[in-house]
Design an enzyme around this catalytic site. Sequence first.
Site, short mmCIF file in Angstrom:
data_model
loop_
_atom_site.label_atom_id
_atom_site.label_comp_id
_atom_site.label_asym_id
_atom_site.label_seq_id
_atom_site.Cartn_x
_atom_site.Cartn_y
_atom_site.Cartn_z
N HIS A 135 1.07 5.10 1.01
CA HIS A 135 0.49 6.14 1.84
C HIS A 135 0.57 7.48 1.12
O HIS A 135 1.62 7.81 0.56
CB HIS A 135 1.28 6.31 3.15
N HIS A 141 0.84 -1.21 0.00
CA HIS A 141 0.00 0.00 0.00
C HIS A 141 0.87 1.24 0.00
O HIS A 141 1.91 1.27 0.64
CB HIS A 141 -0.97 0.01 1.20
#
Length: 141
Positions: free
Chosen positions: A104, A102
């Site tokens: 950010h 992921h």
Amino acid sequence: MPVDDCVFCAIVRGEAEASVPYADDQVMAIMDIAPVTPGHLLVIPRVHAVGLDDLDEDTGAHIWRIGHRMARALRRSGLRCDGVNVFLADGAAAFQEIFHVHLHVFPRYEGDGFRIEATWATRERSLLDREAQAIRAVLPG
Ligand SMILES: [Zn+2]
């Protein structure tokens, strides 16, 4: 393929709750449940990949494209946003906590409390050259 015990895969399947500012057939952007600052979001691939080593480059490029788009959107959103950090933790040693890759993307402003601490020191050229060679040696041709 999604993984049963992965919270991000559960979000992708629609089985876990998320606030979603963007989604397409490859990625979703979801609001971080414990944000650094309001507006902190994560861009996640729909396919399960633990980290960069098992993520295909096309999906990686798309994650970046959408992260870039989300950063622009944050600046226009009306949320407090004087700057943006884009950050990816690959591996536990890099502070990865959810093992589904992921990116950010989060707003920054004076006094927001976010810090990166390190021992910044200039490194000798001979060492930099040796490290560059070690990296070059394993790049795909
Ligand atoms: Zn997953």
